[in-house]
Design a protein around this motif. Structure first.
Motif, PDB file in Angstrom:
ATOM      1  N   ILE A  55       0.851  -1.185   0.000  1.00 35.79           N
ATOM      2  CA  ILE A  55       0.000   0.000   0.000  1.00 35.79           C
ATOM      3  C   ILE A  55       0.893   1.243   0.000  1.00 35.79           C
ATOM      4  CG2 ILE A  55      -1.818   1.267   1.212  1.00 35.79           C
ATOM      5  CD1 ILE A  55      -2.804  -1.451   0.307  1.00 35.79           C
ATOM      6  N   SER A  56       0.713   2.102  -0.997  1.00 34.43           N
ATOM      7  CA  SER A  56       1.464   3.363  -1.040  1.00 34.43           C
ATOM      8  C   SER A  56       0.928   4.336   0.002  1.00 34.43           C
ATOM      9  CB  SER A  56       1.299   4.038  -2.397  1.00 34.43           C
ATOM     10  OG  SER A  56       2.064   3.390  -3.355  1.00 34.43           O
ATOM     11  N   PRO A  57       1.812   5.185   0.539  1.00 31.49           N
ATOM     12  CA  PRO A  57       1.335   6.223   1.462  1.00 31.49           C
ATOM     13  C   PRO A  57       0.188   7.037   0.846  1.00 31.49           C
ATOM     14  CG  PRO A  57       3.724   6.187   1.440  1.00 31.49           C
ATOM     15  CD  PRO A  57       3.265   5.223   0.386  1.00 31.49           C
ATOM     16  N   ALA A  58       0.307   7.353  -0.451  1.00 31.84           N
ATOM     17  CA  ALA A  58      -0.733   8.148  -1.110  1.00 31.84           C
ATOM     18  C   ALA A  58      -2.101   7.467  -1.070  1.00 31.84           C
ATOM     19  CB  ALA A  58      -0.338   8.420  -2.563  1.00 31.84           C
ATOM     20  N   GLN A  59      -2.113   6.127  -1.032  1.00 26.77           N
ATOM     21  CA  GLN A  59      -3.380   5.409  -0.931  1.00 26.77           C
ATOM     22  C   GLN A  59      -3.917   5.471   0.484  1.00 26.77           C
ATOM     23  OE1 GLN A  59      -1.553   1.698  -2.754  1.00 26.77           O
ATOM     24  NE2 GLN A  59      -3.712   1.182  -2.752  1.00 26.77           N
ATOM     25  N   PHE A  60      -3.011   5.228   1.422  1.00 30.33           N
ATOM     26  CA  PHE A  60      -3.429   5.129   2.825  1.00 30.33           C
ATOM     27  C   PHE A  60      -4.032   6.431   3.320  1.00 30.33           C
ATOM     28  CE2 PHE A  60      -3.662   3.693   7.038  1.00 30.33           C
ATOM     29  CZ  PHE A  60      -3.416   2.337   7.034  1.00 30.33           C
ATOM     30  N   VAL A  61      -3.486   7.564   2.865  1.00 33.80           N
ATOM     31  CA  VAL A  61      -3.966   8.847   3.372  1.00 33.80           C
ATOM     32  C   VAL A  61      -5.284   9.286   2.735  1.00 33.80           C
ATOM     33  CG1 VAL A  61      -1.629   9.646   3.922  1.00 33.80           C
ATOM     34  CG2 VAL A  61      -2.637  10.234   1.731  1.00 33.80           C
ATOM     35  N   GLU A  62      -5.741   8.619   1.697  1.00 33.53           N
ATOM     36  CA  GLU A  62      -7.031   8.970   1.098  1.00 33.53           C
ATOM     37  C   GLU A  62      -8.145   8.796   2.135  1.00 33.53           C
ATOM     38  OE1 GLU A  62      -8.226   9.873  -2.294  1.00 33.53           O
ATOM     39  OE2 GLU A  62      -6.202  10.658  -2.015  1.00 33.53           O
ATOM     40  N   ALA A  63      -9.079   9.726   2.126  1.00 30.69           N
ATOM     41  CA  ALA A  63     -10.154   9.705   3.122  1.00 30.69           C
ATOM     42  C   ALA A  63     -10.963   8.411   3.055  1.00 30.69           C
ATOM     43  CB  ALA A  63     -11.061  10.912   2.923  1.00 30.69           C
ATOM     44  N   ASP A  64     -11.120   7.851   1.836  1.00 31.27           N
ATOM     45  CA  ASP A  64     -11.983   6.670   1.728  1.00 31.27           C
ATOM     46  C   ASP A  64     -11.203   5.354   1.685  1.00 31.27           C
ATOM     47  OD1 ASP A  64     -10.845   6.830  -0.755  1.00 31.27           O
ATOM     48  OD2 ASP A  64     -12.718   6.566  -1.862  1.00 31.27           O
ATOM     49  N   PHE A  65      -9.926   5.376   2.119  1.00 33.75           N
ATOM     50  CA  PHE A  65      -9.144   4.147   2.040  1.00 33.75           C
ATOM     51  C   PHE A  65      -9.776   3.013   2.856  1.00 33.75           C
ATOM     52  CE2 PHE A  65      -5.785   1.332   3.698  1.00 33.75           C
ATOM     53  CZ  PHE A  65      -5.398   0.769   2.493  1.00 33.75           C
ATOM     54  N   VAL A  66     -10.120   3.307   4.099  1.00 34.68           N
ATOM     55  CA  VAL A  66     -10.648   2.255   4.980  1.00 34.68           C
ATOM     56  C   VAL A  66     -11.976   1.671   4.471  1.00 34.68           C
ATOM     57  CG1 VAL A  66     -11.556   1.825   7.294  1.00 34.68           C
ATOM     58  CG2 VAL A  66      -9.340   2.940   7.015  1.00 34.68           C
ATOM     59  N   PRO A  67     -12.966   2.518   4.161  1.00 26.83           N
ATOM     60  CA  PRO A  67     -14.201   1.931   3.620  1.00 26.83           C
ATOM     61  C   PRO A  67     -13.984   1.183   2.307  1.00 26.83           C
ATOM     62  CG  PRO A  67     -14.315   4.350   3.650  1.00 26.83           C
ATOM     63  CD  PRO A  67     -13.111   3.953   4.437  1.00 26.83           C
ATOM     64  N   ARG A  68     -12.987   1.621   1.523  1.00 24.33           N
ATOM     65  CA  ARG A  68     -12.677   0.926   0.280  1.00 24.33           C
ATOM     66  C   ARG A  68     -12.200  -0.499   0.549  1.00 24.33           C
ATOM     67  NH1 ARG A  68      -9.361   4.267  -4.380  1.00 24.33           N
ATOM     68  NH2 ARG A  68     -11.184   4.541  -5.686  1.00 24.33           N
ATOM     69  N   VAL A  69     -11.292  -0.634   1.509  1.00 22.08           N
ATOM     70  CA  VAL A  69     -10.776  -1.965   1.855  1.00 22.08           C
ATOM     71  C   VAL A  69     -11.917  -2.834   2.385  1.00 22.08           C
ATOM     72  CG1 VAL A  69      -9.213  -3.262   3.359  1.00 22.08           C
ATOM     73  CG2 VAL A  69      -8.457  -1.102   2.348  1.00 22.08           C
ATOM     74  N   GLU A  70     -12.719  -2.245   3.247  1.00 20.84           N
ATOM     75  CA  GLU A  70     -13.824  -3.012   3.830  1.00 20.84           C
ATOM     76  C   GLU A  70     -14.793  -3.483   2.741  1.00 20.84           C
ATOM     77  OE1 GLU A  70     -16.037  -0.948   6.886  1.00 20.84           O
ATOM     78  OE2 GLU A  70     -16.569  -2.854   7.846  1.00 20.84           O
ATOM     79  N   ALA A  71     -15.091  -2.601   1.793  1.00 24.13           N
ATOM     80  CA  ALA A  71     -16.007  -2.962   0.707  1.00 24.13           C
ATOM     81  C   ALA A  71     -15.419  -4.072  -0.158  1.00 24.13           C
ATOM     82  CB  ALA A  71     -16.317  -1.731  -0.143  1.00 24.13           C
ATOM     83  N   ILE A  72     -14.111  -4.003  -0.397  1.00 23.45           N
ATOM     84  CA  ILE A  72     -13.465  -5.036  -1.221  1.00 23.45           C
ATOM     85  C   ILE A  72     -13.506  -6.385  -0.506  1.00 23.45           C
ATOM     86  CG2 ILE A  72     -11.212  -5.805  -2.109  1.00 23.45           C
ATOM     87  CD1 ILE A  72     -10.702  -2.839  -2.910  1.00 23.45           C
ATOM     88  N   LEU A  73     -13.266  -6.364   0.802  1.00 24.67           N
ATOM     89  CA  LEU A  73     -13.334  -7.614   1.570  1.00 24.67           C
ATOM     90  C   LEU A  73     -14.739  -8.207   1.485  1.00 24.67           C
ATOM     91  CD1 LEU A  73     -11.210  -6.656   4.711  1.00 24.67           C
ATOM     92  CD2 LEU A  73     -10.702  -8.493   3.071  1.00 24.67           C
ATOM     93  N   GLN A  74     -15.730  -7.358   1.611  1.00 25.80           N
ATOM     94  CA  GLN A  74     -17.111  -7.857   1.565  1.00 25.80           C
ATOM     95  C   GLN A  74     -17.459  -8.385   0.184  1.00 25.80           C
ATOM     96  OE1 GLN A  74     -19.441  -4.630   3.136  1.00 25.80           O
ATOM     97  NE2 GLN A  74     -19.051  -5.259   5.263  1.00 25.80           N
ATOM     98  N   ARG A  75     -17.110  -7.602  -0.833  1.00 29.73           N
ATOM     99  CA  ARG A  75     -17.468  -7.969  -2.208  1.00 29.73           C
ATOM    100  C   ARG A  75     -16.806  -9.273  -2.639  1.00 29.73           C
ATOM    101  NH1 ARG A  75     -16.943  -3.017  -4.233  1.00 29.73           N
ATOM    102  NH2 ARG A  75     -14.804  -3.226  -4.927  1.00 29.73           N
ATOM    103  N   THR A  76     -15.552  -9.469  -2.236  1.00 28.54           N
ATOM    104  CA  THR A  76     -14.822 -10.645  -2.699  1.00 28.54           C
ATOM    105  C   THR A  76     -15.011 -11.849  -1.775  1.00 28.54           C
ATOM    106  OG1 THR A  76     -12.854  -9.962  -1.481  1.00 28.54           O
ATOM    107  CG2 THR A  76     -13.008  -9.274  -3.798  1.00 28.54           C
TER     108      THR A  76
END
Ligand code: C2E
Ligand code: CA
Ligand code: CA
Ligand code: CA
Length: 276
Positions: free
Chosen positions: A118-139
């Motif tokens: 994970i790049s720092p630029a990704q981690f600092v995005e406001a929606d990084f956490v919900p994005r990861v959570e959504a990917i876990l759920q979807r997959t």
């Protein structure tokens, strides 16, 4: 006037111009790649002291239509500086989690873990956490077998919500590995402050083992530090038996490097390592 002339010459330096053109070209090609399915994930085995596969690190490749398979060193910096890294990073996570869900469903691969950079630029995005959570759920990928690799550069960006974000994801079962450890400039206080699970000893320290006594001392200190903080250790860039033996004698828990295997497409990984 003399100086101006020099500046003009410098401006028209053909080598510099070639570099500018190639950067512009690369950027255009990257935008094309986003739309045309040119990304690939390769997987490099991570093994325990017995040489058994415990997981893999997902490593991005770009199947460039003219230049062939490109390594991330050639394009990640540009992705980061243009913020395209967020889009590509989301693709990486999605693809890695889809694969993790597939492995989870088969008994011979169900225990395999997936490490994702994970790049720092990704981690600092406001929606990084919900994005990861959504990917876990979807997959349907098991969060407890997903490990996110972050670097110390992230700490320098002094993200105030960093710890909160990590704690939330950890609550889902996701774990964190600190990549390239020892090459950054962060304060050691972060190691106690952040919910980390693993330190990844940078390959630059491993490379000169066992000959280099100073690198040996650094690796021993990292392992002692990790031990007293309750963190696991993985050594990367293990290329020789001598390196492996040096590390194993000091009870290093996990290993990654060409000695075991290089990054592989999924079919080759499975053919070589399933049931091994
Ligand atoms: P990294 O995370 O430190 O990954 C390890 C790099 O070392 C990989 O290079 C791997 O192929 C290489 N390697 C593995 N074993 C050995 C070995 O025994 N000896 C040597 N000399 N090298 C070894 P790769 O795949 O070219 O990736 C380079 C870097 O690009 C990675 O370094 C990582 O920082 C970045 N990267 C790769 N994939 C992604 C991604 O999906 N997202 C982000 N943000 N960064 C990525
Ligand atoms: Ca990594
Ligand atoms: Ca690394
Ligand atoms: Ca690295």
């Amino acid at each position: 006037a003399k100086d101006e002339g020099r500046n003009t010459l410098a401006f028209f330096d053909p080598r510099m111009q070639a570099r500018l053109f190639s950067r512009a070209r690369l950027e255009a090609d990257l935008r094309h790649a986003l739309a045309h399915d040119e990304w690939r994930l390769y997987y490099q085995p991570q093994v325990n002291a017995d040489g058994r596969l415990i997981g893999v690190e997902a490593l991005l490749r770009w199947a460039h239509p003219e230049r062939g398979l490109l390594s991330p060193g050639e394009f990640i910096p540009l992705l980061e500086s243009t913020r395209m890294i967020n889009e590509v990073g989301a693709w990486v996570l999605e693809c890695a989690c889809e694969q993790l869900a597939v492995w989870q469903a088969e008994s011979r691969t169900a225990s395999w873990e997936m490490a994702v950079n994970i790049s720092p630029a990704q981690f600092v995005e406001a929606d990084f956490v919900p994005r990861v959570e959504a990917i876990l759920q979807r997959t349907g990928a098991p969060a407890s077998r997903l490990k996110l690799e972050m670097t110390e550069t992230l700490f320098v960006e002094a993200e105030d919500r960093l710890r909160e974000k990590m704690q939330y994801l950890r609550g889902l079962g996701v774990r964190f590995s600190l990549d390239d450890f020892g090459t950054g400039y962060s304060s050691l206080a972060y190691l106690a402050y952040l919910p980390l699970d693993q330190l990844k000893v940078d390959q630059s320290f491993v490379r000169e083992l066992p000959e280099s006594r100073s690198n040996g001392a650094i690796v021993e200190s990292i392992m002692a530090l990790a031990g007293s903080l309750g963190l696991a250790v993985i050594a990367e860039g293990v290329e020789t038996h001598a390196q492996y033996e040096w590390l194993a004698a000091r009870r290093c828990g996990a290993y990654q490097g060409y000695l075991f295997d290089c990054p592989l497409p999924v079919a080759e990984l499975e053919a070589c390592w399933r049931g091994a």
